[in-house]
Enzyme design. Sequence first.
Site, mmCIF file in Angstrom:
data_model
loop_
_atom_site.group_PDB
_atom_site.id
_atom_site.type_symbol
_atom_site.label_atom_id
_atom_site.label_comp_id
_atom_site.label_asym_id
_atom_site.label_seq_id
_atom_site.Cartn_x
_atom_site.Cartn_y
_atom_site.Cartn_z
ATOM 1 N N SER A 91 -71.751 13.196 122.826
ATOM 2 C CA SER A 91 -73.107 14.059 123.096
ATOM 3 C C SER A 91 -73.491 14.658 121.981
ATOM 4 O O SER A 91 -72.803 15.697 121.528
ATOM 5 C CB SER A 91 -72.721 15.268 124.123
ATOM 6 O OG SER A 91 -73.508 15.988 124.213
ATOM 7 N N GLU A 92 -74.538 14.276 121.350
ATOM 8 C CA GLU A 92 -74.991 14.793 120.034
ATOM 9 C C GLU A 92 -75.432 16.147 120.094
ATOM 10 O O GLU A 92 -75.296 16.854 119.039
ATOM 11 C CB GLU A 92 -76.079 13.821 119.343
ATOM 12 C CG GLU A 92 -75.641 12.516 118.958
ATOM 13 C CD GLU A 92 -75.277 11.585 119.940
ATOM 14 O OE1 GLU A 92 -75.425 11.655 121.186
ATOM 15 O OE2 GLU A 92 -74.378 10.339 119.548
ATOM 16 N N PHE A 143 -75.112 7.260 113.903
ATOM 17 C CA PHE A 143 -76.199 6.589 113.407
ATOM 18 C C PHE A 143 -77.481 7.700 113.456
ATOM 19 O O PHE A 143 -77.466 8.220 114.491
ATOM 20 C CB PHE A 143 -76.721 5.248 114.244
ATOM 21 C CG PHE A 143 -75.896 4.210 113.625
ATOM 22 C CD1 PHE A 143 -76.149 3.025 112.808
ATOM 23 C CD2 PHE A 143 -74.674 3.797 114.425
ATOM 24 C CE1 PHE A 143 -75.291 1.910 112.753
ATOM 25 C CE2 PHE A 143 -73.735 2.860 114.308
ATOM 26 C CZ PHE A 143 -74.189 2.006 113.283
ATOM 27 N N ILE A 171 -79.669 10.884 116.809
ATOM 28 C CA ILE A 171 -79.734 12.067 116.383
ATOM 29 C C ILE A 171 -80.754 12.917 117.448
ATOM 30 O O ILE A 171 -80.791 14.087 117.594
ATOM 31 C CB ILE A 171 -80.110 12.335 114.814
ATOM 32 C CG1 ILE A 171 -79.599 13.861 114.705
ATOM 33 C CG2 ILE A 171 -81.537 12.225 115.062
ATOM 34 C CD1 ILE A 171 -79.595 13.837 113.028
ATOM 35 N N HIS A 202 -80.360 0.820 114.923
ATOM 36 C CA HIS A 202 -79.399 1.117 114.058
ATOM 37 C C HIS A 202 -79.950 1.085 112.618
ATOM 38 O O HIS A 202 -79.579 0.689 111.652
ATOM 39 C CB HIS A 202 -78.021 0.108 114.217
ATOM 40 C CG HIS A 202 -77.559 0.236 115.348
ATOM 41 N ND1 HIS A 202 -78.122 -0.379 116.528
ATOM 42 C CD2 HIS A 202 -76.241 0.866 115.677
ATOM 43 C CE1 HIS A 202 -77.094 -0.007 117.554
ATOM 44 N NE2 HIS A 202 -76.207 0.846 117.125
HETATM 45 C C1 LIG Z 1 -76.576 8.399 121.943
HETATM 46 C C2 LIG Z 1 -75.618 7.663 121.066
HETATM 47 N N1 LIG Z 1 -74.523 8.310 120.639
HETATM 48 C C3 LIG Z 1 -73.506 7.285 119.748
HETATM 49 C C4 LIG Z 1 -73.786 5.806 120.022
HETATM 50 C C5 LIG Z 1 -72.718 4.992 119.384
HETATM 51 N N2 LIG Z 1 -72.160 4.437 120.259
HETATM 52 C C6 LIG Z 1 -72.419 3.091 120.946
HETATM 53 S S1 LIG Z 1 -71.391 2.705 122.002
HETATM 54 C C7 LIG Z 1 -70.552 4.144 122.121
HETATM 55 C C8 LIG Z 1 -69.461 4.624 123.113
HETATM 56 C C9 LIG Z 1 -70.094 4.050 124.314
HETATM 57 O O1 LIG Z 1 -68.797 4.226 125.309
HETATM 58 P P1 LIG Z 1 -68.937 4.234 126.867
HETATM 59 O O2 LIG Z 1 -70.161 4.974 127.282
HETATM 60 O O3 LIG Z 1 -67.634 4.351 127.798
HETATM 61 O O4 LIG Z 1 -69.347 2.626 127.182
HETATM 62 P P2 LIG Z 1 -68.487 1.283 126.953
HETATM 63 O O5 LIG Z 1 -68.865 0.783 125.413
HETATM 64 O O6 LIG Z 1 -67.094 1.489 126.966
HETATM 65 O O7 LIG Z 1 -69.142 0.409 127.781
HETATM 66 C C10 LIG Z 1 -71.038 4.924 121.120
HETATM 67 C C11 LIG Z 1 -70.380 6.087 120.618
HETATM 68 C C12 LIG Z 1 -74.715 5.433 120.894
HETATM 69 N N3 LIG Z 1 -75.005 4.269 120.879
HETATM 70 N N4 LIG Z 1 -75.706 6.161 121.225
#
Ligand SMILES: Cc1ncc(C[n+]2csc(CCOP(=O)(O)OP(=O)(O)O)c2C)c(N)n1
Lengths: 375, 375, 324, 324
Positions: free
Chosen positions: D59-60, D83, D87, D129
């Site tokens: 959670s940003e 990234f 934000i 990205h």
């Molecule tokens: C708002 C946001 N913050 C950070 C990211 C970077 N990021 C991409 S996937 C991910 C983890 C997601 O985990 P989950 O919701 O459990 O899904 P899973 O990949 O395990 O299927 C993160 C932190 C993003 N894509 N979007």
Amino acid sequence: MSSEKSRRSGNEDPNAIVSVLRDDGTLDPAHDPHLGDDEVKFLYRHLVETRQLDERFVALQRQGRIGFHVGSLGEEAAILGSAYAMRKNDWLFPCYREFGAALMRGFSLQKLCDNMFGNANDTVKGRQMPCHYVCRAVNWASISSPVGTQITHAVGVAWGAKIRREQVASLVYFGDGATSSSDFHSGVNFAGVFRLPVVFLCRNNGWAISVPVERQTATHTFAEKAVAYGIPGVRVDGNDIFAVVAVTRRAVERGLRGEGPTLIEAITYRMGGHSTSDDPNRYRENQAVEAWAARDPLERVRRYLQKRGAWSDADEKNLKADIDARFRAAVAIAEKTPPPALESMFEDVYAKVPWHLAEQRNEVVSGPRAPTPHG
Amino acid sequence: MSSEKSRRSGNEDPNAIVSVLRDDGTLDPAHDPHLGDDEVKFLYRHLVETRQLDERFVALQRQGRIGFHVGSLGEEAAILGSAYAMRKNDWLFPCYREFGAALMRGFSLQKLCDNMFGNANDTVKGRQMPCHYVCRAVNWASISSPVGTQITHAVGVAWGAKIRREQVASLVYFGDGATSSSDFHSGVNFAGVFRLPVVFLCRNNGWAISVPVERQTATHTFAEKAVAYGIPGVRVDGNDIFAVVAVTRRAVERGLRGEGPTLIEAITYRMGGHSTSDDPNRYRENQAVEAWAARDPLERVRRYLQKRGAWSDADEKNLKADIDARFRAAVAIAEKTPPPALESMFEDVYAKVPWHLAEQRNEVVSGPRAPTPHG
Amino acid sequence: MALINMVQAINEALRISMRGDERVVVLGEDVGKVGGVFRVTAGLQEEFGEERVIDTPLSENGIVGSAVGMALYGMVPVVEIQFADFIWTAYDQIVNELAKYRYRSGGEYSAKIVIRTPVGGGIRGGHYHSQHPEAAFIGVPGLKVVIPSNPYDAKGLLLASIRDPDPVVFLEPKRVYRAAKGEVPDGDYLVPLESASIVRPGRHVTVLAYGAMLYEALDAAAKAADKGVDAEVIDLRTLWPLDINTVIDSVKRTGRLVVVHEAPRTNGFGGELVSLVTERAFFHLEAPPVRVTGFDTPFPYTLELEYLPLSHRILPAILSLARS
Amino acid sequence: MALINMVQAINEALRISMRGDERVVVLGEDVGKVGGVFRVTAGLQEEFGEERVIDTPLSENGIVGSAVGMALYGMVPVVEIQFADFIWTAYDQIVNELAKYRYRSGGEYSAKIVIRTPVGGGIRGGHYHSQHPEAAFIGVPGLKVVIPSNPYDAKGLLLASIRDPDPVVFLEPKRVYRAAKGEVPDGDYLVPLESASIVRPGRHVTVLAYGAMLYEALDAAAKAADKGVDAEVIDLRTLWPLDINTVIDSVKRTGRLVVVHEAPRTNGFGGELVSLVTERAFFHLEAPPVRVTGFDTPFPYTLELEYLPLSHRILPAILSLARS
Ligand SMILES: Cc1ncc(C[n+]2csc(CCOP(=O)(O)OP(=O)(O)O)c2C)c(N)n1
Ligand SMILES: Cc1ncc(C[n+]2csc(CCOP(=O)(O)OP(=O)(O)O)c2C)c(N)n1
Ligand SMILES: [Mg+2]
Ligand SMILES: [Mg+2]
């Protein structure tokens, strides 16, 4: 995830409402916070002060002498009782209806009035609307209008204290509407994961401006939202100051023991409009207001004190006269105090005034004056 | 607030996990979705296809032929089972790991490969990373990388359908990490308040990149977050495709009866890295991975089919060969297809190309070409 | 034709849109029974019911996010954000989802919504009821940004915005919500997007303004005329995509440019306008363009009239530019 | 002195800051055990423990909001947003809370945090990205915005940013995270904020650039030199508050300006730079300033090198400007 048993399989009735002060003026020993008469009188004086100032500020606004007021009519016990449970070194994060608690913690009435007039002595230098003062001396955070944003800040303070091994808790006020905000979700979730000593104090006053609680959530209560964060949720009669003190104290103690945050739902009612800009007759019937009037949080404490012989009609009269005198004196000064200096507009954006703001400051100072507000 | 009794005072054990397919290959009649052998074979073929394509795409990425892949290794049953429960006119909102479900609904493998290569035939015209295709023909929404944002969209679709009195439900995929996002909170809350036919399908795969579920929430389960929104939460064995079909169907039916959304927690495990950019050895031990391997969702279905005499080793071999052939053919075409036209970069920003984009397009088209990606 | 104010004009545009197109729904906080805190949606819930005029929970990202979903499904949601100052929690949905939906889906989907929100200062609202954040939307590819200054335009531009195929951020200058009155046709009509309006033709200086500051620019222009300087005042109306021809033609005629906006100067729309003009009419410029704007501070309360680029600050800019 | 890349340099700055000041904590997604998806925080959790190098929930706005609270309490949180594209859910906390805290509390409190986030394209990241959103922060009074282009500056600027009393948005050009290598002192040193660096002195054209595009500007300048055009290339380093004197002095010498940035052109920082220069050096300008920027579209995937303002687009701009 927490290895503790899921909260929702606990035995407590999630709909139970903690109350202490009975109709007959006695206290339920189960939750009695054991306040001495002097303490209760202290609280009562502040309850009355809060109510009376609310009325006076509304009047000033109607007279066009101040621009705005957002009051706490009917919610005084929820606000003051919870603040009373917080210790001197704990931090408080106000929503916008809690000036009574700031005064109780030591913020001066003069400074409050300076803020209402946005004058040169205003702690926020006339930069924010009335009711958006600040008071670092009593660990009172700055007030922001966007709903819910202070919730994560309160989490950060408790987190900082925990990292530093300092016994400091924080309390954050917000309304029923704010439970729908992003910062509620993030704040409570973070505090749960990191087991931070935060008291989340939801003033459920029935309304978010014109939007009733049924439109805010499909749950039956706000306290049960705690389940989603693996933390305890407590419902309390927000018009019962004894009960509010008791549950808040328990939440602080729990937090300081390292057991994490608590979500408290203080059930109360917004007896007035949302603010001086709002006319509640546009969207609600008077019946609920009348029903809640019978549970007035001030009356209940007065009955309690009177029953114990600790409060007389003369005390009441003197108190009100005293509040009025102090109010009049403070307003007289605040109203005469000039507005903030032009230059002040460019300060505190950064720690030092950078070149572009220095240029803009010079532009204003050496340029023509703006028209005065009312012509 | 809902006049219904608070969910958390219900009798169901919040930790119970719905499962159907037993270790011995029989089905628990309590939740059996009654799938015919043809249906199960259909599902099994797609499970195998999904896994095999995952492996192939990773290989292509390692060879430098595509830029990226984000796979579903171990999570195939949670993904395909839930998608299978959705009807043709229902809408699906993918997270990013669900290409197998898109193919099962009718998205073409060729188009998927075109997307992986970002070529001129890619449905998103080479504008997004691999695995970010779209397919309106099967009510498959566009994929966005920011976590959680698709959740409110799924709510909006169900809301639109409800306003128009159309019997359409939506299903939205997201991970355990996404439950911390703002859009999870807003989306589930709105769906609860307006009683919308949305299936919130949380793939609890244990990890958000390197962050384990204990760092995501202090609750014991993700399903219990439903309590905060006054809606039912269900835990299901995400590696049991029968169970996933059953609970999802029930959620859809409930939604279409006007009883509102359901939060489903499908318990599964991310057997691979987060994506081709991630090396899970940096942050986790192999033990859990091994334990989960014993509960492989494909193996379990194959055992079931074999036990019923509905699937042979020859079937398996033919299936794999067929998938491989189709894959090779599609990749061959996709890899030869040229990149999107330069001009396409300026289309679809608006419905019509406005003056400033027309100017910029001319600038590019008449200007020098950029260096090619690899020198 | 009736003499009405902007609140009424916008209300009429919403009513006409909802009567004419079942897909149009209105959603936001307090838009229902109370008709919006500025009363812009007054009476709509009575006419169209709770399903089409929807009071939502208090979550701006929830409102915009679910409106995007509704739009995917084919509805045309008109969202109200109570004050522009509260739009930021929805900014991710606006920047990353709404604005990019058509592009990122290769044109298969589009998310057509209109976001209406009151902007600007001068109503004693301090930091959080005065922001004028056009720059944050103009810089986002995929969005259109519109701001009317009077009831006629407000109605015609909102009708056009709702029918336009692209997402529109529709900014309403609340300082003149009631103060700006004008004759407005009762029925349906459009003011086309991307067309600026030369409100006061002039020869010596071009003044670009919009929203509430238009009136300040006109006041300054009138005073400048007394001193022999003839300023042309243009109401941009659609900020992006800009009516570039009207702007450039004017500057080519006058050779001098003043840009006025309430938002802070730095990285405000003024910088873009100055750049566009400098790039395209450089050799016509007799003097450097001038920006008269809000300052680079949060919006203040008590001193708000000193903060705003009112006539008293525009006039000297026009005069000294004309004489340079 | 060691030859290191930007990732290592930033890591060193964090380590030195955390060793020297107990108040400094690092928080974000995946910053702990894995050391960040770009490995910028590698090894920090090992040295400073889980309480000071904190993996947060996803959670940003929670990260930035609680960092603001920590800062009120006297900590100095250094936040990582994985990234810059992610934000935006924190934008409300940044615009309405972080940036305004000192001002709105009359100076009683301040919220000193540093937000580090990788920006920019050229790594095959597509829409989500690759964003380069400096403009969204430069326009917010109260924030400082910094972007290094090389390891030496990265370390010195981050050390300075962490010690600066104001909130800093620290943008890291990920395209050159590993490609840009340089000699970097082992110990503590500062590169002062608000000071640009003339990386290549020149006489004919001033080129303003920053981050990854600096290298493209230098490449174009080298090629222009082959054709007899001597371009001065300035690395802005701190975008806001800008080192205005270095910029204006240069343009006054060269009379010609090219601004380069990856972000979309409209309402990008280029517009502000062009305006500042036009306002202050108008009569020194021999020709209209030129912006070479990303286009006004979402960031594309396959065609990203056509989108970016690389050397092949900067060179013709320099040449034609020098000859005009
Ligand atoms: C708002 C946001 N913050 C950070 C990211 C970077 N990021 C991409 S996937 C991910 C983890 C997601 O985990 P989950 O919701 O459990 O899904 P899973 O990949 O395990 O299927 C993160 C932190 C993003 N894509 N979007
Ligand atoms: C993010 C945001 N959206 C909208 C508003 C406008 N607004 C001010 S107060 C309010 C209602 C708040 O209700 P609640 O949280 O229940 O607090 P209460 O006023 O009842 O104490 C609204 C919608 C705001 N201040 N901030
Ligand atoms: Mg309320
Ligand atoms: Mg996960």
